[in-house]
Design a protein around this motif. Structure first.
Motif, mmCIF file in Angstrom:
data_model
loop_
_atom_site.group_PDB
_atom_site.id
_atom_site.type_symbol
_atom_site.label_atom_id
_atom_site.label_comp_id
_atom_site.label_asym_id
_atom_site.label_seq_id
_atom_site.Cartn_x
_atom_site.Cartn_y
_atom_site.Cartn_z
ATOM 1 N N TYR A 40 0.822 -1.219 0.000
ATOM 2 C CA TYR A 40 0.000 0.000 0.000
ATOM 3 C C TYR A 40 0.857 1.271 0.000
ATOM 4 C CZ TYR A 40 -3.847 -3.143 1.115
ATOM 5 O OH TYR A 40 -4.779 -4.150 1.075
ATOM 6 N N ALA A 41 2.127 1.147 -0.327
ATOM 7 C CA ALA A 41 3.018 2.311 -0.339
ATOM 8 C C ALA A 41 2.552 3.362 -1.359
ATOM 9 C CB ALA A 41 4.449 1.875 -0.647
ATOM 10 N N TRP A 42 1.931 2.897 -2.444
ATOM 11 C CA TRP A 42 1.486 3.809 -3.492
ATOM 12 C C TRP A 42 0.467 4.834 -2.997
ATOM 13 C CZ3 TRP A 42 -3.748 3.705 -4.277
ATOM 14 C CH2 TRP A 42 -4.439 2.569 -3.833
ATOM 15 N N LEU A 43 -0.257 4.487 -1.941
ATOM 16 C CA LEU A 43 -1.342 5.344 -1.469
ATOM 17 C C LEU A 43 -0.827 6.658 -0.880
ATOM 18 C CD1 LEU A 43 -4.368 5.559 -1.215
ATOM 19 C CD2 LEU A 43 -4.239 4.300 0.951
ATOM 20 N N SER A 44 0.449 6.704 -0.474
ATOM 21 C CA SER A 44 1.016 7.931 0.082
ATOM 22 C C SER A 44 0.895 9.090 -0.906
ATOM 23 C CB SER A 44 2.484 7.717 0.452
ATOM 24 O OG SER A 44 3.100 8.943 0.803
ATOM 25 N N SER A 45 1.305 8.848 -2.146
ATOM 26 C CA SER A 45 1.241 9.902 -3.162
ATOM 27 C C SER A 45 -0.198 10.276 -3.460
ATOM 28 C CB SER A 45 1.955 9.454 -4.441
ATOM 29 O OG SER A 45 3.321 9.257 -4.205
ATOM 30 N N GLY A 46 -1.091 9.284 -3.455
ATOM 31 C CA GLY A 46 -2.497 9.557 -3.732
ATOM 32 C C GLY A 46 -3.142 10.423 -2.677
ATOM 33 N N ALA A 172 -1.875 6.879 -8.669
ATOM 34 C CA ALA A 172 -1.057 7.160 -7.490
ATOM 35 C C ALA A 172 0.336 6.564 -7.628
ATOM 36 C CB ALA A 172 -1.747 6.628 -6.234
ATOM 37 N N MET A 173 0.422 5.378 -8.210
ATOM 38 C CA MET A 173 1.740 4.776 -8.452
ATOM 39 C C MET A 173 2.542 5.611 -9.442
ATOM 40 S SD MET A 173 0.535 0.769 -8.602
ATOM 41 C CE MET A 173 2.080 0.167 -9.293
ATOM 42 N N GLY A 174 1.845 6.196 -10.422
ATOM 43 C CA GLY A 174 2.519 7.083 -11.362
ATOM 44 C C GLY A 174 3.053 8.328 -10.679
ATOM 45 N N LEU A 175 2.251 8.903 -9.772
ATOM 46 C CA LEU A 175 2.711 10.064 -9.010
ATOM 47 C C LEU A 175 3.963 9.729 -8.207
ATOM 48 C CD1 LEU A 175 -0.638 11.491 -7.551
ATOM 49 C CD2 LEU A 175 0.705 12.443 -9.432
ATOM 50 N N GLU A 176 3.961 8.541 -7.632
ATOM 51 C CA GLU A 176 5.059 8.130 -6.759
ATOM 52 C C GLU A 176 6.375 7.994 -7.516
ATOM 53 O OE1 GLU A 176 5.886 4.596 -3.469
ATOM 54 O OE2 GLU A 176 4.523 4.241 -5.137
ATOM 55 N N ILE A 177 6.310 7.586 -8.777
ATOM 56 C CA ILE A 177 7.525 7.194 -9.487
ATOM 57 C C ILE A 177 7.886 8.117 -10.647
ATOM 58 C CG2 ILE A 177 6.510 5.690 -11.273
ATOM 59 C CD1 ILE A 177 8.652 3.610 -10.462
ATOM 60 N N ARG A 178 7.060 9.104 -10.930
ATOM 61 C CA ARG A 178 7.239 9.883 -12.170
ATOM 62 C C ARG A 178 8.561 10.637 -12.244
ATOM 63 N NH1 ARG A 178 3.643 15.331 -11.515
ATOM 64 N NH2 ARG A 178 3.783 15.522 -9.253
ATOM 65 N N HIS A 179 9.151 11.002 -11.098
ATOM 66 C CA HIS A 179 10.429 11.708 -11.134
ATOM 67 C C HIS A 179 11.611 10.744 -11.173
ATOM 68 C CE1 HIS A 179 8.392 15.471 -10.620
ATOM 69 N NE2 HIS A 179 7.871 15.107 -9.462
ATOM 70 N N SER A 180 11.547 9.675 -10.411
ATOM 71 C CA SER A 180 12.662 8.727 -10.356
ATOM 72 C C SER A 180 12.701 7.803 -11.572
ATOM 73 C CB SER A 180 12.588 7.891 -9.073
ATOM 74 O OG SER A 180 11.374 7.154 -9.031
ATOM 75 N N ARG A 184 8.192 4.780 -16.525
ATOM 76 C CA ARG A 184 7.171 4.003 -15.823
ATOM 77 C C ARG A 184 6.037 4.900 -15.349
ATOM 78 N NH1 ARG A 184 9.836 0.547 -11.267
ATOM 79 N NH2 ARG A 184 7.680 -0.178 -10.998
ATOM 80 N N GLY A 185 6.364 6.135 -14.967
ATOM 81 C CA GLY A 185 5.319 7.076 -14.601
ATOM 82 C C GLY A 185 4.351 7.280 -15.751
ATOM 83 N N GLU A 186 4.884 7.469 -16.947
ATOM 84 C CA GLU A 186 4.039 7.618 -18.137
ATOM 85 C C GLU A 186 3.195 6.362 -18.367
ATOM 86 O OE1 GLU A 186 4.494 8.701 -22.907
ATOM 87 O OE2 GLU A 186 6.237 8.011 -21.755
ATOM 88 N N LEU A 206 -0.216 12.832 -17.596
ATOM 89 C CA LEU A 206 0.353 12.156 -18.763
ATOM 90 C C LEU A 206 0.896 13.184 -19.758
ATOM 91 C CD1 LEU A 206 0.881 9.593 -20.429
ATOM 92 C CD2 LEU A 206 -1.441 9.826 -21.354
ATOM 93 N N GLY A 207 0.125 14.251 -19.975
ATOM 94 C CA GLY A 207 0.594 15.300 -20.873
ATOM 95 C C GLY A 207 1.890 15.929 -20.398
ATOM 96 N N TYR A 208 2.020 16.085 -19.084
ATOM 97 C CA TYR A 208 3.261 16.615 -18.515
ATOM 98 C C TYR A 208 4.436 15.697 -18.832
ATOM 99 C CZ TYR A 208 6.811 17.859 -15.099
ATOM 100 O OH TYR A 208 7.994 18.200 -14.506
ATOM 101 N N GLN A 209 4.270 14.411 -18.546
ATOM 102 C CA GLN A 209 5.359 13.467 -18.802
ATOM 103 C C GLN A 209 5.749 13.480 -20.272
ATOM 104 O OE1 GLN A 209 6.059 13.024 -15.342
ATOM 105 N NE2 GLN A 209 6.854 11.096 -16.112
ATOM 106 N N GLN A 210 4.750 13.470 -21.135
ATOM 107 C CA GLN A 210 5.021 13.406 -22.571
ATOM 108 C C GLN A 210 5.718 14.668 -23.070
ATOM 109 O OE1 GLN A 210 0.927 12.766 -23.643
ATOM 110 N NE2 GLN A 210 1.226 10.580 -24.024
ATOM 111 N N GLY A 211 5.236 15.828 -22.635
ATOM 112 C CA GLY A 211 5.767 17.075 -23.170
ATOM 113 C C GLY A 211 7.011 17.576 -22.484
ATOM 114 N N ARG A 212 6.969 17.678 -21.168
ATOM 115 C CA ARG A 212 8.076 18.281 -20.422
ATOM 116 C C ARG A 212 9.245 17.335 -20.218
ATOM 117 N NH1 ARG A 212 7.259 22.428 -17.183
ATOM 118 N NH2 ARG A 212 9.513 22.535 -17.283
ATOM 119 N N VAL A 213 8.961 16.045 -20.086
ATOM 120 C CA VAL A 213 10.024 15.084 -19.786
ATOM 121 C C VAL A 213 10.597 14.457 -21.053
ATOM 122 C CG1 VAL A 213 10.629 12.972 -18.547
ATOM 123 C CG2 VAL A 213 9.017 14.605 -17.532
ATOM 124 N N PHE A 214 9.702 14.029 -21.954
ATOM 125 C CA PHE A 214 10.151 13.265 -23.122
ATOM 126 C C PHE A 214 10.083 14.042 -24.429
ATOM 127 C CE2 PHE A 214 8.655 9.881 -20.169
ATOM 128 C CZ PHE A 214 9.886 9.260 -19.987
#
Length: 546
Positions: A40-46, A172-180, A184-186, A206-214
């Protein structure tokens, strides 16, 4: 004399977290701790994301952004441990400007969810209010909403729809991992959307990951437009979330250097925030920061100054005058004055930013590195070359200690040091620096950026100094064409390229060919409101070769 195009770091706050209005207090939200099983670690970000959204609806409250929280806690070595004691509470509040910290934990056992949350005073380190809530996974969303409503009596839950729990888990899992792990966040945001195609927050992230990151701009545009269509269908086009989306669309277009589209989206967001009465919100100040950057990039320096003045007013009214956010805004204001050629005003604002960092003990931070770099620029323009190099060296050392060598800021430092090597006629070291910077820019996908065009201009200047005219002309043309592709033909930086074209012909002994370029450069500087040393140089050369 040649124009050495020095790079300014713009500390623009492109923040993509829901924030709130600020009039009477500021709160920093710590990530909620999982006291149960790892599954349930993912719930922290949520939970943290939900709390940040709901705090928007507390009148008179300013919410510290997730990014500012991260930087502050890194400074006091808290990281993500979640541990708070009297000293760290005071430090976290002092650095961010918060007077309250919201911290909490959760535990899931036998289908029962227990959430503990408390508000802590930064001044006294004492608990202001605490809450213990129980529920089930089936009513998780209402349980999350009760956190803020219970802690703040005047809070109201904003309009939002609950996605299926399975979609929320992926989100929530995406929020947790999107920077590291951005890839996988995408992937996780995409999985959330596959389950719930109307998941607005997932589309925006998703738009953030696609545009700003990739830099997958076409995909990012589609994602954000899909979020817009859903909001319109749900008749949420007059909501704060719709304004937030418009702001993010503007940020994306800004990254793509589609300035006309960026300006339209920013103005749409600004109009909606105004109609909603949210001009004192932190969302609005973030929008203003990006609007000011847009005005700077398109040569509207006086408009940019008016926007920064409004940001500083909002920050001052929120009691944030001594926070890292205030230091960042002072840095931006200094950058603006440097672009206008007002070095004394620029120095004054940089020194204000430096004073805050020194008071907060943030002399090993990325922000302080930026301030040192920009102070170096001022000393360079004041012809204090050795003092400028000393600032660059300190700035570079900080970034190396932070292991930030693979960043565009580090590349800009290499370039600035290379300029001074060239002035001292150490061309081998200068070109080594320039090509190291070029390699970093290209690796980061910055080959079509304003900073890369400045690098090309510096390479041209070094070539002219060595009378390598064929090479110099090629770099000048590449820099000029790149700035034109980026829509920067009205800006001071474009004037610098044109001025150097004139200098190129003067050095070749062809002064008649130089005159049209000198006149054009002066016209650009005048239209852009630039009054600095390069405008003076253009005027001097025109008089000499009239």
């Amino acid at each position: 004399m040649k124009r050495w195009c020095m790079i300014i770091f713009f500390f623009s706050l492109f923040l993509l977290e829901p924030l709130s209005a600020a009039q009477h207090g500021a709160v920093l939200v710590r990530p909620f701790q999982n006291l149960g099983g790892k599954e349930y670690a993912w719930l922290s970000s949520g939970i943290t994301d939900s709390v940040l959204f709901d705090l928007k609806n507390v009148p008179g409250l300013y919410v510290i952004s997730a990014q500012d929280r991260k930087e502050a806690l890194q400074e006091i070595r808290l990281g993500q441990t979640g541990l708070l004691n009297d000293r760290t509470i005071t430090e976290a509040g002092r650095i961010t400007g918060a007077n309250m910290i919201l911290t909490g934990s959760y535990q899931i056992a036998s289908g029962i969810v227990r959430v503990n949350a408390r508000l802590v005073s930064v001044a006294t380190a004492k608990t202001i209010r605490a809450v213990k809530l129980d529920g089930t996974m089936a009513d998780l969303f209402s349980l999350q909403d009760r956190i803020v409503v219970t802690l703040f009596e005047n809070a109201q839950v904003g309009q939002k729809s609950a996605p299926p729990l399975s979609a929320y888990q992926w989100y929530a899992m995406g929020l947790e991992i999107r920077h590291s792990d951005p890839a996988r966040g995408e992937e996780y945001f995409t999985k959330a959307i596959e389950i719930d195609p109307d998941y607005i927050d997932a589309w925006i992230k998703l738009g953030y990951q696609q545009g700003r990151v990739f830099s997958k701009f076409d995909d990012a545009i589609v994602s954000l437009k899909t979020a817009e269509k859903i909001l319109l269908r749900k008749k949420m086009d007059k909501s704060a979330k719709f304004a937030y989306l418009k702001m993010n669309q503007g940020i994306l277009y800004g990254v793509m250097t589609r300035w006309q589209d960026a300006g339209f989206q920013y103005r749409s967001a600004q109009d909606l925030y105004t109609r909603l009465g949210l001009q004192s919100s932190n969302d609005y100040s973030i929008l203003l920061t990006n609007l000011a950057a847009y005005n700077q990039e398109t040569g509207r320096l006086d408009q940019a100054k008016a926007v920064y003045d409004e940001i500083l007013r909002i920050q001052g009214a929120s009691g944030m005058n001594a926070s890292i956010l205030a230091a960042s805004n002072y840095l931006n204001m200094g950058n603006l004055y440097q672009m206008k050629g007002d070095l004394r005003s620029a120095l004054r604002y940089y020194e204000k930013a430096e004073k805050i960092c020194l008071a907060l003990g943030m002399t090993d931070s990325g922000l302080y590195s930026m301030i040192l770099n920009n102070l170096g620029l001022i000393h360079f323009h004041m012809k204090k070359i050795d003092k400028a190099m000393a600032h660059y060296t300190r700035s570079r050392k900080i970034r190396e200690n932070l292991q930030l060598q693979e960043t565009k800021e580090y590349a800009s430092l290499l370039m600035n040091q290379g300029i001074i090597h060239s002035i001292k006629k150490d061309y081998s070291r200068a070109e080594a620096n320039f090509f190291m910077a070029m390699k970093i820019y290209q690796k980061l996908g910055q080959g079509e950026s304003k900073t890369f065009s400045s690098l090309l201009l510096n390479l041209a200047s070094a070539a002219m100094a060595q009378k390598k005219f064929t090479e110099a002309y090629r770099y000048l043309q590449e820099s000029r064409e790149l700035k034109e592709r980026l829509g920067l033909a009205r800006t001071e930086s474009y004037g610098n390229v044109i001025l150097n074209m004139g200098v190129y012909y003067i050095l070749k002994g062809e002064s008649e060919k130089a005159k049209p370029f000198l006149r054009q450069a002066l016209e650009i500087y005048q239209a852009a409101g630039y009054r600095g040393p390069m405008r003076l140089r253009a005027e001097q050369l025109l008089k000499k070769y009239r």
